[in-house]
Design an enzyme around this catalytic site. Structure first.
Site, PDB file in Angstrom:
ATOM      1  CD1 TRP A   1      -1.842  -2.273   0.974  1.00 12.51           C
ATOM      2  CD2 TRP A   1      -1.234  -4.380   1.376  1.00 12.51           C
ATOM      3  NE1 TRP A   1      -2.522  -3.094   0.101  1.00 12.51           N
ATOM      4  CE2 TRP A   1      -2.165  -4.386   0.318  1.00 12.51           C
ATOM      5  CE3 TRP A   1      -0.705  -5.609   1.799  1.00 12.51           C
ATOM      6  CZ2 TRP A   1      -2.580  -5.556  -0.324  1.00 12.51           C
ATOM      7  CZ3 TRP A   1      -1.109  -6.774   1.168  1.00 12.51           C
ATOM      8  CH2 TRP A   1      -2.049  -6.736   0.111  1.00 12.51           C
TER       9      TRP A   1
ATOM     10  CG  ASP B   1       4.941  -7.001   1.483  1.00 14.83           C
ATOM     11  OD1 ASP B   1       3.826  -6.575   1.842  1.00 14.83           O
ATOM     12  OD2 ASP B   1       5.150  -7.405   0.317  1.00 14.83           O
TER      13      ASP B   1
ATOM     14  CE  LYS C   1       1.394  -2.812  -6.351  1.00 16.93           C
ATOM     15  NZ  LYS C   1       0.854  -3.867  -5.461  1.00 16.93           N
TER      16      LYS C   1
END
Lengths: 466, 440
Positions: free
Chosen positions: B169, B250, B286
């Protein structure tokens, strides 16, 4: 404390077993491999067999990599509330943290805030990411609230605003900006100041030094000392100023003194940095409480201003604030805003939407805005009236003739009582009154009913304890 | 006095001398800022964030066929943002509860939320939780959790290097660097197979100095969508433990990747069940659609309860000067849902529906490219998992697709499947086909 939550559906036993079985098998085969490796490790270790229910794992019980971490001391301000909670006395009074309480000593959610939240719920707005700089409507509203909607600086688009995590978060963004673009420059902070200011600048690696502020002899402002110290600082230093309702003392410069402070800052090409956490909450008037900031802006100076809506809109836990940079040109404002975004993105990406929407709705809806002003006047009014009552009690009960008028001269949520640490301890130990060790009391936590008790405690602590 | 402040003084002096600042006889010189000169003269305009900037560019485009496949935010089949029903229900409960107040949360955040988040990722019967070995602090979504973790490690851990997968990311490097760590990479994505380069990964971690920190995507690797298999996770875990590396997970897509919350937590639980230490950053952006509310948690699994408690006290010292305490609204929504059996079950259904829709989009896109006979092997579209697909398109092809077809995506070729619908798949397939056949 009763645990009220239901247990979650647990991992299915077969899945758990297969994961653990696989680990067990793996562990067996690597145990000998690991033991030779662990021998090379810095930290002492011992091999021990641990039982995990159905499976036995040979786990190297090594020292933790964090064994040398010490227990940090509790936060001096927030720790007060914790001690208060633990006290069982009926007489106890919490004058520690600066959160507004009603006369019944209850937390207060503003009516206009509840209305705004209901409206937001009805509208069914989405929860998409805000832009890095935050909610546009909020940013516009907050800058206008601070400078005045008809201020030329607004029309000229010279203010770079980004939504921040209340006062703390906004200060931190600005501190990071200072560290990056003014490396080596230091910031002058008042002595005393809010306890967290030093932590913020330390973590942001901005060097700081103090300017004299509080005069214990007068329980007032050491104005000459303040001016001297600001003058003596290296040219181009940043100067942290409390826009109104200085925390922890409650002592604000007069308008004439503000003019002189602005003079010396201009003389030395210093950069003023305002912390505005109480706009509207100090005097009850949004405009009056912004007058120091507007005075500097009117002189054409570039400014940093951190704002918080924790107190004046009672939005404490929603973490709503803003960092404003008033620049001398719109071009500079655009550039500065872009760089503040670069600081925010790796910190939290974008700010929380809920509180910002509340503010935008309240400020942007005339009925709500007027209601807000009324509620704010009410809160500020209650504080002014307990100040008066406390003063009345102190002056009538204290037979020594000591001048307690500083209580009336101070403004805002806090009052610096002039009590030292031992005396403050006496307040707690003998009278069950919780305050910070620097002698600061939060008037927001004082009810009219308790003024007499508090006066007795202060008089006792001041005169009988050294 | 160091050279930078001396430089600044010289700069000011030179501007005085250049006459750009007037010094009238009043004895008060106007500040350099009041003469229209800014002290921010040397501040350049930063470019837009590469990921979030895609949406900025998309918003400016007037084309009616524009498609935003940039930022990873879920869209419905109608192309609209989605607030989960269960989230709306929870919000109604909260807002209508007049006993609720807005007092500051503790520095570590909402206690219920913290406990429930730990249970969600570790499993409610996790021995680590039962042994009080886990400290969990509420943070600002994934980003905030990673940043607090990084600052903590930079302050207290003897190894200051973190190994991140290549690619990862876009925000990871900046988060860790500004948090005070040095960033190195380990091989991850194999562009030839469009899958995992497990050998390269193991080699690179094996040559990392003992004790180094290793960033692992718990599931649904961003941007590639390529995850290790269960067995590969086993190999990775073995190696990490043997080298005494510190894993930092993560976890931004738990439940969103496969549709199953426990399955998506397998990698994390595998590591925790061996008794070792690790960091876990969780995000609810999300999987609960709480993007803008900024809800997340940092959990640190320690060797024992005493260490966990000391670690927690030090985490507070990182958080207090950053933002004092976290925002209450989103965390309250999460806690409300997680602690209520009915709401929790409803959530799992809505979560599965989102994950299923994305899997459907993958199939549809793959079928559309096959139908067009688009050159190349596109099976990675259905093999990859999670919100994103690493298309394998290069920057020139991406730019072409934006210019000619108004398709917005990040320049590394990553597309967010969550932004696709049955209606827009043909347009995307046409764009990819054109890019591959006309641009090198």
């Amino acid at each position: 404390m009763v645990s009220t939550f239901l247990s979650l559906p647990s991992v299915s036993p077969s899945a758990a077993l297969s994961v653990q079985d696989k680990c067990k098998d793996t562990m067996k085969s690597v145990t000998s491999f690991q033991s030779s490796f662990f021998g090379k490790d810095k930290q002492p270790l011992s091999m021990k067999t641990k039982s995990h229910g159905r499976i036995t794992m040979a786990v190297a019980v090594k020292a933790s990599r964090f064994d040398n971490i010490t227990m940090a001391p509790p936060d001096p301000i927030l720790g007060v509330s914790e001690a208060f909670k633990a006290d069982t006395s009926e007489l106890k009074l919490n004058l520690g943290v600066g959160a507004y309480r009603t006369e019944e000593l209850q937390p207060y959610v503003l009516k206009v805030v509840r209305k705004a939240e209901n409206l937001m719920l009805e509208r069914g707005e989405n929860k998409e990411y805000l832009p890095i700089e935050g909610l546009a409507a909020f940013n516009k509203a907050t800058a206008e609230l601070l400078f005045g909607a008809d201020n030329p600086v607004i029309h000229e688009q010279r203010v770079a605003t980004i939504q921040g995590l209340s006062g703390t978060g906004s200060l931190r963004i600005a501190a990071a900006l200072i560290e990056r673009y003014f490396p080596g420059s230091k910031i002058l902070i008042s002595s005393p100041t809010w306890g967290n200011h030093k932590n913020i600048f330390n973590d942001a690696r901005v060097p700081w030094s103090e300017y004299r502020y509080y005069d214990p002899k007068t329980v007032g402002l050491d104005f000459d000392g303040m001016i001297e110290d600001i003058k003596a600082a290296p040219e181009g230093s940043f100067v942290l100023l409390h826009g109104c309702a200085h925390n922890p003392t409650g002592i604000d410069p007069t308008p004439q003194q503000w003019e002189k402070i602005a003079d010396v800052i201009q003389e030395k090409n210093h950069f003023p940095f305002f912390d505005v956490a109480y706009q509207g909450f100090a005097s009850g008037s949004l405009d009056e409480d912004a007058s120091s900031v507007r005075l500097f802006a009117a002189r054409g100076m570039e400014l940093l201003v951190a704002q918080s809506y924790s107190k004046n809109l009672g939005l404490y836990a929603e973490r709503v604030g803003a960092i404003n940079v008033l620049c001398s040109s719109p071009d500079a404002a655009i550039r500065v805003k872009s760089q503040m975004k670069r600081i925010a993105r790796p910190m939290y990406s974008n700010p929380p939407v809920h509180g910002a929407r509340i503010v935008a709705n309240v400020v942007g809806t005339p009925d709500f805005f007027n209601e807000w002003k009324d509620e704010m006047e009410m809160m500020a009014g209650r504080i002014k009236s307990v100040r008066q009552k406390l003063y009345n009690n102190l002056s009538s009960k204290d037979k020594t003739g000591k001048d307690w008028s500083f209580v009336l001269k101070q403004i805002g949520m806090f009052s610096f009582t002039g009590l030292n640490k031992a005396q403050s301890d006496n307040m707690t130990d003998k009278w069950h009154i919780y305050m910070t060790k620097d002698g600061r009391i939060s008037l927001a936590g004082l009810s009219a009913a308790k003024c007499e008790y508090l006066a007795d405690a202060i008089i006792d602590s001041y005169h009988n304890v050294s | 006095m160091n050279s930078s402040s001396a430089d600044r003084r010289l700069y000011m002096l030179s501007r005085h001398l250049a006459g750009t600042i007037s010094n009238e006889g009043s004895g008060i010189s106007s500040s350099p800022t009041s003469a229209g000169n800014s002290v921010f003269g040397n501040v350049v305009r930063a470019p837009e964030d590469p990921i979030l900037g895609v949406t900025v560019a998309y918003n400016k485009d007037p084309s009616p066929v524009k498609l935003n496949l940039g930022v990873g935010a879920y869209r419905t089949e109608e192309g609209k943002p989605l607030v989960l029903n269960v989230v709306r229900k929870a919000e109604h409960l909260l807002v209508n509860d007049r006993s609720r107040i807005k007092e500051y949360l503790p520095i570590v955040g909402l206690a219920d939320f913290n406990k429930l988040s730990a249970k969600l990722i570790l499993g409610s019967d996790s021995p680590a939780i039962q042994g009080n070995r886990v400290t969990t602090v509420q943070c600002l979504s994934g980003t905030g959790s990673l940043r607090v973790g990084a600052e903590f490690l930079a302050k207290h851990y003897y190894q200051r290097t973190i190994y991140i997968p290549n690619p990862t990311w876009g925000n990871h490097t900046k988060i860790f660097t500004l948090g005070g760590l040095t960033v190195k990479t380990y091989r991850y994505y194999d562009p030839v197979t469009r899958g995992l380069n497990i050998q390269g990964l193991l080699e690179d971690l094996n040559s990392a100095p003992s004790g180094s920190i290793v960033l692992l995507h718990a599931c649904a690797h961003n941007p590639t969508g390529v995850d290790p298999t269960f067995d590969q996770w086993g190999q990775i875990r073995q190696l990490i433990r043997s080298k005494n590396l510190l894993p930092f997970f993560d976890s931004a897509y738990q439940g969103f990747a496969s549709g199953n919350l426990d399955k998506d937590a397998e990698s994390v639980r595998m590591f925790v069940s061996d008794g070792g230490e690790c960091f876990i950053a969780q995000s609810y952006a999300k999987n609960m659609g709480l993007y803008g509310e900024r809800v997340g948690a940092l959990s640190i699994v320690c060797r024992n309860a005493d260490v966990a408690s000391r670690v927690e006290s030090q985490l507070k010292l990182v958080i207090r000067p950053m933002y004092s305490s976290p925002p209450i609204h989103g965390a309250s929504i999460v806690a409300t849902i997680l602690k209520d059996r009915n709401l929790y079950n409803e959530w799992t259904l809505e979560l599965k529906a989102m994950a299923d829709r994305i899997i459907t989009m993958r199939k549809q896109l793959f079928d559309a490219l096959s139908a067009r006979g688009t050159p190349g092997n596109w099976t990675h579209i259905i093999k990859q998992i999670g919100m994103f697909t690493f298309t394998g398109l290069n920057t020139k092809q991406v730019a072409f697709m934006t210019k000619e077809f108004h398709i917005y995506m990040t320049s590394d070729g990553r597309i967010s499947m969550a932004g696709l619908s049955s209606r827009t798949v043909p347009h995307l397939a046409d764009a990819i086909h054109a890019a591959v056949t006309t641009v090198g």
